[in-house]
Scaffold this motif. Sequence first.
Motif, short mmCIF file in Angstrom:
data_model
loop_
_atom_site.label_atom_id
_atom_site.label_comp_id
_atom_site.label_asym_id
_atom_site.label_seq_id
_atom_site.Cartn_x
_atom_site.Cartn_y
_atom_site.Cartn_z
N MET A 1 0.85 -1.20 0.00
CA MET A 1 0.00 0.00 0.00
C MET A 1 0.88 1.24 0.00
N GLY A 2 0.63 2.17 -0.93
CA GLY A 2 1.40 3.40 -0.98
C GLY A 2 1.15 4.27 0.23
N LYS A 3 2.13 5.08 0.57
CA LYS A 3 2.01 5.93 1.74
C LYS A 3 1.79 7.38 1.33
N ILE A 4 1.03 8.09 2.15
CA ILE A 4 0.72 9.49 1.89
C ILE A 4 1.07 10.33 3.12
N THR A 5 0.95 11.64 2.95
CA THR A 5 1.10 12.57 4.08
C THR A 5 -0.29 13.03 4.50
N ILE A 6 -0.58 12.96 5.79
CA ILE A 6 -1.88 13.35 6.32
C ILE A 6 -1.70 14.54 7.25
N ALA A 7 -2.39 15.64 6.92
CA ALA A 7 -2.30 16.88 7.71
C ALA A 7 -3.62 17.13 8.43
N ILE A 8 -3.56 17.23 9.74
CA ILE A 8 -4.77 17.48 10.53
C ILE A 8 -4.59 18.81 11.26
N ASP A 9 -5.38 19.79 10.86
CA ASP A 9 -5.36 21.11 11.48
C ASP A 9 -6.67 21.37 12.19
N GLY A 10 -6.70 22.48 12.94
CA GLY A 10 -7.95 22.83 13.59
C GLY A 10 -7.73 23.63 14.86
N TYR A 11 -8.85 23.99 15.48
CA TYR A 11 -8.83 24.80 16.70
C TYR A 11 -8.32 24.00 17.89
N SER A 12 -7.96 24.72 18.93
CA SER A 12 -7.47 24.06 20.15
C SER A 12 -8.58 23.19 20.76
N SER A 13 -8.16 22.11 21.38
CA SER A 13 -9.06 21.22 22.12
C SER A 13 -10.16 20.59 21.25
N GLU A 145 -1.55 14.82 0.65
CA GLU A 145 -2.61 14.15 -0.10
C GLU A 145 -3.96 14.16 0.63
N PHE A 146 -3.92 14.20 1.96
CA PHE A 146 -5.17 14.18 2.74
C PHE A 146 -5.08 15.22 3.84
N LYS A 147 -6.04 16.16 3.82
CA LYS A 147 -6.07 17.23 4.82
C LYS A 147 -7.42 17.26 5.53
N VAL A 148 -7.36 17.44 6.84
CA VAL A 148 -8.57 17.54 7.65
C VAL A 148 -8.48 18.82 8.48
N PHE A 149 -9.60 19.54 8.58
CA PHE A 149 -9.66 20.72 9.43
C PHE A 149 -10.74 20.46 10.49
N ASN A 221 -11.67 6.01 7.28
CA ASN A 221 -12.22 5.63 5.98
C ASN A 221 -11.89 6.66 4.90
N PHE A 222 -11.92 7.95 5.28
CA PHE A 222 -11.50 9.00 4.35
C PHE A 222 -10.05 8.77 3.93
N ALA A 223 -9.21 8.46 4.90
CA ALA A 223 -7.78 8.27 4.64
C ALA A 223 -7.55 7.08 3.70
N LEU A 224 -8.26 6.00 3.94
CA LEU A 224 -8.11 4.82 3.09
C LEU A 224 -8.47 5.13 1.64
N ARG A 225 -9.53 5.93 1.46
CA ARG A 225 -9.93 6.32 0.12
C ARG A 225 -8.83 7.14 -0.58
N LYS A 226 -8.24 8.07 0.19
CA LYS A 226 -7.17 8.89 -0.38
C LYS A 226 -5.96 8.04 -0.75
N ILE A 227 -5.65 7.08 0.07
CA ILE A 227 -4.51 6.19 -0.20
C ILE A 227 -4.78 5.41 -1.49
N GLU A 228 -6.01 4.92 -1.65
CA GLU A 228 -6.39 4.19 -2.86
C GLU A 228 -6.29 5.09 -4.09
N GLU A 229 -6.74 6.34 -3.95
CA GLU A 229 -6.70 7.29 -5.07
C GLU A 229 -5.28 7.53 -5.54
N THR A 230 -4.34 7.62 -4.61
CA THR A 230 -2.96 7.90 -4.99
C THR A 230 -2.30 6.71 -5.71
N LYS A 231 -2.83 5.52 -5.44
CA LYS A 231 -2.30 4.33 -6.11
C LYS A 231 -2.68 4.30 -7.58
N GLY A 232 -3.87 4.88 -7.88
CA GLY A 232 -4.35 4.84 -9.25
C GLY A 232 -3.69 5.88 -10.12
#
Length: 232
Positions: A1-13, A145-149, A221-232
């Motif tokens: 399985m290919g590897k991606i970078t996952i960025a998770i940002d957002g407010y405190s707490s 490849e995958f960002k969450v706020f 599940n979002f992350a798995l989809r992104k990982i699959e997308e990058t493989k294609g």
Amino acid sequence: MGKITIAIDGYSSTGKSTIAKQLAKLLGYVYVDTGAMYRAVTLYAMQKGYIGDEVEKVDELIADLSNINLQFEYNEDLGFSEMYLNGVNVEKEIRALPVSKLVSKVATLEEVRKKLVAMQQEMGKEKGLVMDGRDIGTVVFPDAEFKVFMTASPEKRAFRRYKELLDKGEKVSYDEVLKNVRYRDYIDSNRKFSPLKRAESAIEFDNSDMGLKEQLERIYNFALRKIEETKG
């Protein structure tokens, strides 16, 4: 399985670190808590007398940045990495309210952010990384490849933080914690250099009314989809 970078940002707490930590474990990725890095610099500044409730010796802190060594060391018993400041484990100290009150002030400093961003980018060169913070998807890894706020109401976030501090034996009031949450929101979102904001390609994730299990399942599940997308 290919590897991606996952960025998770957002407010405190919002529980960014908890989700990021568990997501990394599920994926077999490296986890980096950038908030711990800023907190460690803040603790150093407090110890040196560079910053306090009524003290701001910014120039002295900036001149001393080269003497700050930050390192994550994995704790097998806990199952996650702890923050070491100049060789000393400071994981407990950096999570306390005194540091929380001052960390946003330190995080506004351009020189501090440049130093830590360079360190963070070096950590992520090999991908297979989950990193959380305030500017991961916008500044540190704009090509992730995958960002969450993550977001939630100030009241919900303050209650979570209040409960967490009480569980750790801290003597705090809910009103004090809520005030700190709102203050940090303002400082983080309005700082001149690298303000907190959602990256255009990030998924906005409001967890005000979600339990940890549901959050983790959805983001995983979002992350798995992104990982699959990058493989294609």
